[in-house]
Design an enzyme around this catalytic site. Structure first.
Site, PDB file in Angstrom:
ATOM      1  N   ASP A 159       0.955  -1.125  -0.017  1.00  0.00           N
ATOM      2  CA  ASP A 159      -0.018   0.041  -0.134  1.00  0.00           C
ATOM      3  C   ASP A 159       1.012   1.204  -0.122  1.00  0.00           C
ATOM      4  OD1 ASP A 159      -2.117  -1.793   0.096  1.00  0.00           O
ATOM      5  OD2 ASP A 159      -2.310  -1.493   2.421  1.00  0.00           O
TER       6      ASP A 159
HETATM    7  N1  URA Z   1      -1.152  -5.854   3.868  1.00  0.00           N
HETATM    8  C1  URA Z   1      -1.777  -4.671   3.863  1.00  0.00           C
HETATM    9  O1  URA Z   1      -2.623  -4.632   4.559  1.00  0.00           O
HETATM   10  N2  URA Z   1      -1.039  -3.742   3.262  1.00  0.00           N
HETATM   11  C2  URA Z   1       0.137  -3.966   2.544  1.00  0.00           C
HETATM   12  O2  URA Z   1       0.661  -3.093   1.984  1.00  0.00           O
HETATM   13  C3  URA Z   1       0.821  -5.180   2.655  1.00  0.00           C
HETATM   14  C4  URA Z   1       0.001  -6.332   3.043  1.00  0.00           C
END
Ligand code: URA
Length: 252
Positions: free
Chosen positions: A102
């Site tokens: 993310d």
């Molecule tokens: N899980 C998440 O919630 N976000 C990420 O960036 C990676 C794994």
């Protein structure tokens, strides 16, 4: 394995896809001594000799970078609104991120031009471990450990695959990387290590949400056998050698 002539030349660093197309059009490229007529001709890099202006081009092969992704960058090759992780690695080699973190997640991200490796690392069947350090809004409870190991319903068709949760407490080794602003949480059971084998959308955040917690901070510490070195600063990338594919396959 056969690949298109223009892709071979671009991968080898001769130029961009359109620059090498121009070279071919100008009749400067030969395959085994014969002038190449079209960019889409297929060649076998191990067997064919490709030359530009009489100079043999060596296949440069695949390259993989390990990036310490900072927050604020999106995992995309192009984005109209936000900076992309591609700005943090050398350009021009058909690179792409291996999966996604993310925008607000930090940590280990692979960037490669090796599609086969990316597929092996991401395929749910490969069961590649990914370990995340998370800071939660309130302490994790010990009951989460068996829950996560059994699989959690996060609203998808199937529950998550078994995941390993470690709740860091005063006795746990310092997990490293904890940003200054989260040090206050470290003794309260709010810092956890979670190892998952899938890469569902927002998976870690959704798993904790399912048990009533929110993730305040998230960082990926490892991917398969690769571990983010403490010496690699945010925004820095290093070239990595990947072990043979079998290493990533779960032994059954
Ligand atoms: N899980 C998440 O919630 N976000 C990420 O960036 C990676 C794994």
């Amino acid at each position: 394995m056969q690949i298109r002539l223009d892709k071979f030349l671009a991968d080898a660093g001769v130029g961009t896809r359109s620059e090498v197309k121009n070279l071919i059009k100008r009749k400067t490229v030969t395959i085994n001594g014969i002038c190449a007529a079209k960019p889409e001709i297929k060649i076998t890099p191990d067997a064919d000799e490709v030359a530009v202006n009489g100079t043999t081009v060596a296949a440069r092969g695949f390259v993989t970078y390990m990036l310490h992704k900072p927050a604020g960058y999106v995992c995309a090759v192009k984005d109209d609104r936000f900076p992309t992780v591609m700005e943090l690695v050398p350009q021009n080699r058909d690179l792409f991120p291996v999966g996604r973190l993310d925008k607000d997640t930090e940590g280990l991200l692979l960037i490669t031009n090796d599609g086969g490796m990316a597929h092996r690392m991401l395929s749910p069947r490969s069961h590649v471990d990914k370990t995340y350090l998370a800071v939660l809004d309130r302490p994790a409870e010990k009951t989460y450990i068996p829950l996560f190991s059994a699989g959690v319903d996060i609203g998808d068709d199937t529950p998550t695959l078994p995941a390993r949760l470690v709740i860091c407490d005063d006795e746990s080794p310092e997990p490293g990387y904890l940003p200054e602003e989260y040090h206050a949480y470290s003794g309260l059971g709010c810092v956890v290590l979670l190892t998952i084998q899938e890469g569902r959308y927002h998976q870690v955040k959704r798993m904790f949400h399912a048990v009533g917690n929110e993730v305040l901070y998230l960082k990926r510490l490892s991917f398969g056998t690769l571990v983010l070195p403490l010496s690699l600063k945010k925004g820095e990338a290093i070239c990595v050698e990947l072990p043979k594919p079998e290493i990533f396959l779960k032994q059954t």
